[in-house]
Design an enzyme around this catalytic site. Structure first.
Site, mmCIF file in Angstrom:
data_model
loop_
_atom_site.group_PDB
_atom_site.id
_atom_site.type_symbol
_atom_site.label_atom_id
_atom_site.label_comp_id
_atom_site.label_asym_id
_atom_site.label_seq_id
_atom_site.Cartn_x
_atom_site.Cartn_y
_atom_site.Cartn_z
ATOM 1 N N ASN A 9 128.358 49.388 101.391
ATOM 2 C CA ASN A 9 127.998 50.565 100.601
ATOM 3 C C ASN A 9 126.687 50.229 99.900
ATOM 4 O O ASN A 9 126.666 49.478 98.929
ATOM 5 C CB ASN A 9 129.112 50.852 99.588
ATOM 6 C CG ASN A 9 128.831 52.092 98.773
ATOM 7 O OD1 ASN A 9 127.760 52.689 98.877
ATOM 8 N ND2 ASN A 9 129.792 52.477 97.952
ATOM 9 N N ARG A 84 129.025 53.183 104.510
ATOM 10 C CA ARG A 84 129.314 54.420 103.781
ATOM 11 C C ARG A 84 128.009 55.204 103.652
ATOM 12 O O ARG A 84 127.022 54.697 103.106
ATOM 13 C CB ARG A 84 129.851 54.100 102.388
ATOM 14 C CG ARG A 84 130.076 55.349 101.609
ATOM 15 C CD ARG A 84 130.223 55.078 100.150
ATOM 16 N NE ARG A 84 130.401 56.339 99.462
ATOM 17 C CZ ARG A 84 130.022 56.548 98.211
ATOM 18 N NH1 ARG A 84 129.465 55.590 97.528
ATOM 19 N NH2 ARG A 84 130.214 57.715 97.654
ATOM 20 N N HIS A 173 133.592 62.529 98.172
ATOM 21 C CA HIS A 173 134.821 61.729 98.038
ATOM 22 C C HIS A 173 135.742 61.938 99.243
ATOM 23 O O HIS A 173 136.961 61.795 99.138
ATOM 24 C CB HIS A 173 135.629 62.097 96.770
ATOM 25 C CG HIS A 173 134.992 61.659 95.485
ATOM 26 N ND1 HIS A 173 135.110 62.401 94.334
ATOM 27 C CD2 HIS A 173 134.260 60.585 95.161
ATOM 28 C CE1 HIS A 173 134.469 61.793 93.343
ATOM 29 N NE2 HIS A 173 133.941 60.683 93.834
ATOM 30 N N HIS A 199 141.024 63.071 92.700
ATOM 31 C CA HIS A 199 140.348 61.769 92.620
ATOM 32 C C HIS A 199 139.638 61.710 91.271
ATOM 33 O O HIS A 199 138.651 62.415 91.051
ATOM 34 C CB HIS A 199 139.343 61.612 93.774
ATOM 35 C CG HIS A 199 138.558 60.334 93.689
ATOM 36 N ND1 HIS A 199 138.790 59.264 94.522
ATOM 37 C CD2 HIS A 199 137.569 59.945 92.856
ATOM 38 C CE1 HIS A 199 137.983 58.272 94.202
ATOM 39 N NE2 HIS A 199 137.224 58.671 93.195
ATOM 40 N N LEU A 200 140.163 60.889 90.356
ATOM 41 C CA LEU A 200 139.639 60.856 88.993
ATOM 42 C C LEU A 200 139.114 59.464 88.674
ATOM 43 O O LEU A 200 139.879 58.558 88.312
ATOM 44 C CB LEU A 200 140.751 61.240 87.994
ATOM 45 C CG LEU A 200 141.548 62.518 88.332
ATOM 46 C CD1 LEU A 200 142.658 62.750 87.311
ATOM 47 C CD2 LEU A 200 140.622 63.729 88.403
ATOM 48 N N GLY A 201 137.815 59.280 88.864
ATOM 49 C CA GLY A 201 137.175 58.003 88.515
ATOM 50 C C GLY A 201 136.024 58.314 87.581
ATOM 51 O O GLY A 201 136.160 59.162 86.695
ATOM 52 N N ASN A 202 134.878 57.645 87.760
ATOM 53 C CA ASN A 202 133.694 58.075 87.008
ATOM 54 C C ASN A 202 133.228 59.425 87.533
ATOM 55 O O ASN A 202 132.901 60.316 86.780
ATOM 56 C CB ASN A 202 132.586 57.025 87.116
ATOM 57 C CG ASN A 202 132.801 55.924 86.105
ATOM 58 O OD1 ASN A 202 133.072 56.190 84.939
ATOM 59 N ND2 ASN A 202 132.713 54.689 86.558
ATOM 60 N N GLY A 203 133.196 59.539 88.879
ATOM 61 C CA GLY A 203 133.044 60.849 89.497
ATOM 62 C C GLY A 203 134.447 61.398 89.733
ATOM 63 O O GLY A 203 135.372 60.630 89.982
ATOM 64 N N ARG A 232 129.034 63.559 84.104
ATOM 65 C CA ARG A 232 128.565 64.808 84.738
ATOM 66 C C ARG A 232 129.312 66.012 84.177
ATOM 67 O O ARG A 232 130.527 65.935 83.946
ATOM 68 C CB ARG A 232 128.800 64.747 86.252
ATOM 69 C CG ARG A 232 127.806 63.862 86.974
ATOM 70 C CD ARG A 232 128.139 63.758 88.449
ATOM 71 N NE ARG A 232 128.414 62.386 88.820
ATOM 72 C CZ ARG A 232 129.018 62.015 89.944
ATOM 73 N NH1 ARG A 232 129.435 62.920 90.804
ATOM 74 N NH2 ARG A 232 129.204 60.749 90.197
ATOM 75 N N ILE A 323 141.130 56.580 86.806
ATOM 76 C CA ILE A 323 141.911 57.297 85.786
ATOM 77 C C ILE A 323 143.238 57.781 86.377
ATOM 78 O O ILE A 323 144.298 57.586 85.787
ATOM 79 C CB ILE A 323 141.098 58.494 85.230
ATOM 80 C CG1 ILE A 323 139.805 58.003 84.566
ATOM 81 C CG2 ILE A 323 141.936 59.312 84.262
ATOM 82 C CD1 ILE A 323 138.832 59.101 84.161
ATOM 83 N N GLU A 325 144.954 56.635 88.809
ATOM 84 C CA GLU A 325 145.895 55.556 89.140
ATOM 85 C C GLU A 325 146.466 54.870 87.914
ATOM 86 O O GLU A 325 147.566 54.334 87.939
ATOM 87 C CB GLU A 325 145.178 54.487 89.990
ATOM 88 C CG GLU A 325 144.814 54.977 91.379
ATOM 89 C CD GLU A 325 143.772 54.082 92.064
ATOM 90 O OE1 GLU A 325 143.759 52.867 91.805
ATOM 91 O OE2 GLU A 325 142.977 54.616 92.856
ATOM 92 N N ASN A 326 145.667 54.860 86.821
ATOM 93 C CA ASN A 326 146.043 54.021 85.674
ATOM 94 C C ASN A 326 146.455 54.747 84.409
ATOM 95 O O ASN A 326 147.073 54.148 83.535
ATOM 96 C CB ASN A 326 144.870 53.092 85.321
ATOM 97 C CG ASN A 326 144.580 52.110 86.430
ATOM 98 O OD1 ASN A 326 145.441 51.320 86.804
ATOM 99 N ND2 ASN A 326 143.384 52.178 86.985
ATOM 100 N N GLU A 375 138.999 53.370 99.738
ATOM 101 C CA GLU A 375 137.874 53.901 100.511
ATOM 102 C C GLU A 375 137.366 52.867 101.509
ATOM 103 O O GLU A 375 136.995 53.204 102.630
ATOM 104 C CB GLU A 375 136.763 54.366 99.557
ATOM 105 C CG GLU A 375 137.171 55.623 98.813
ATOM 106 C CD GLU A 375 136.275 55.990 97.649
ATOM 107 O OE1 GLU A 375 136.384 55.341 96.590
ATOM 108 O OE2 GLU A 375 135.470 56.911 97.797
#
Ligand code: ADP
Length: 392
Positions: A9, A84, A173, A199-203, A232, A323, A325-326, A375
């Protein structure tokens, strides 16, 4: 015979890598080359004993970093490299074996992802130069969403903007939504079905998947559309740009910067984009942190409810990303906003049993799952499939 796939990546000044064995659950060699092109360039990662390493790569470019990465593979030459690639436009509906035509087609989509595609291509070019005999596959963030029907991917804009300039919703994503929706279908025994994925991460993005196909998703022409994210804004009134330009004399560059880097959880809280810190601060009474979490969850629930229109039937909802997942509290808040969908959370299992592990967290209503995304594993799987087809 070596059957590992090296997943790469490549960003403008970094390369993330993972050597993924055929059994996706097997141990991986992985790491990150960062600050490339600067005096502080370095490579960090873990070896096959799980021991961390770090080496300096002063002034290294992408090619030098890739050489250093291959030296770190402990003599295990991969069977292929999976790259990627952020944007495949309408050209790529699935992973593609890289040749000159594929590179040219990726170059043509660069206008749609000016920050990402050129950096991804730098990695492809360097790898092809260094290892010309190694098969390379491009795996696109957008490809999974190429199954969206026109009613979901067209903006209500003049047709010429779509026809002549490719302005439409693409979604991102894709490898993550593809992976977790397939896992949900397998784990639930439904072998398909209708799923909402978050899908909840930084993006952050949401997706509606029917029988393994993406039918709608929250991100659009760019990864700025949709729910609120770390920094964002997600959706804003399209009239905002003109308003800021007229009233505050802001340039387009400044507006773009503010919506991408200063907004979302960070902008709302005035504190941070890190959900862990926000949860702690909200607990301690910080109003901005509380509001940021409230808006974040409401916007996700609203997006999921909207996307449900794409599905003939809804079987369940999957949470993933750092987010998803945790964070048990975020999952609880989001599902609490959707009781009319028949989502009922098992609060004990949600808060105690699941910590970054695959598991079902509902109390018997419609299915609720936590599925850690993979991913890299998905890119390796698609790379291998493409290669097998090419050599069959
Ligand atoms: P990226 O999109 O950059 O890959 P991740 O998927 O790692 O990011 O997600 C990062 C987010 O996950 C951050 O907001 C971080 O605070 C959040 N996160 C990680 N662990 C937890 C946790 N235990 N509780 C709440 N949030 C968490």
């Amino acid at each position: 015979m070596e059957t590992s796939v090296l997943v790469i990546n490549c960003g403008s000044s970094s390369i993330k890598y993972a050597l993924v064995p055929k059994d996706p659950a097997g141990p991986r060699l992985s790491g990150l080359a960062e600050r490339l092109g600067s005096g502080e360039a370095r490579l960090k990662g873990t070896d096959s004993n799980g021991e961390p390493f770090e080496q300096t790569l002063v002034d290294a470019d992408h090619a030098r970093a890739l050489e250093a990465i291959f030296e770190r593979l402990e003599g295990r030459l991969p069977a292929a490299v999976g790259h990627r690639i952020v944007h495949g436009g309408e050209h790529f509906t699935r992973a593609a074996l890289i040749d000159d035509d594929v590179v040219a087609a990726i170059e043509q989509t660069a206008a749609l992802a000016p920050l990402h595609n050129p950096a991804n291509l730098a990695g492809v070019a360097a790898t092809r130069r260094l290892f010309p005999d190694l098969p390379q596959v491009a795996v696109f963030d957008t490809a999974f969403h190429q199954s969206l029907p026109p009613r979901a991917y067209r903006y209500a804009l003049p047709e010429a903007l779509y026809r002549d300039h490719g302005i439409r919703r693409y979604g991102f994503h894709g490898t993550s939504h593809a992976y977790v929706s397939r896992r949900a279908a397998v784990l639930s025994g439904l072998a398909g079905g209708g799923w909402l994925t978050a899908h909840l991460g930084n993006g952050c993005s949401t997706c509606a998947v029917w029988e393994g196909q993406s039918l709608d998703t929250s991100m659009g022409l760019t990864p700025l559309e949709g729910v609120a994210m770390g920094t964002r804004s997600g959706d804003v009134d399209p009239g905002l740009h003109a308003h800021l330009s007229r009233q505050l004399s802001w340039s387009l560059e400044r507006i773009d910067e503010v919506l991408n880097r200063d907004s979302g959880l960070l902008g709302l809280s005035g504190l941070t984009n890190d959900m862990r810190e926000l949860e702690t601060s909200a607990e301690a009474g910080h109003e901005g942190a509380r509001l940021a979490i409230e808006v974040f969850c409401y916007r996700i629930a609203k997006s999921l409810a909207a996307l449900s229109c794409a599905l003939p039937r809804l079987d369940g909802l999957v949470f993933t990303g750092g987010i998803g997942e945790n964070s048990a509290p975020i999952r609880e808040r989001v599902t609490a906003l959707l009781p009319h969908f028949g989502f009922e959370l098992n609060r004990t299992i949600n808060s105690e049993t699941i910590r970054g592990r695959e598991g079902r967290i509902d109390a018997g209503g419609r299915q609720l799952w936590v599925i850690p995304t993979d991913e890299e594993g998905q890119i390796a799987t698609e790379t291998r499939q493409r290669l097998e087809e090419a050599t069959a």
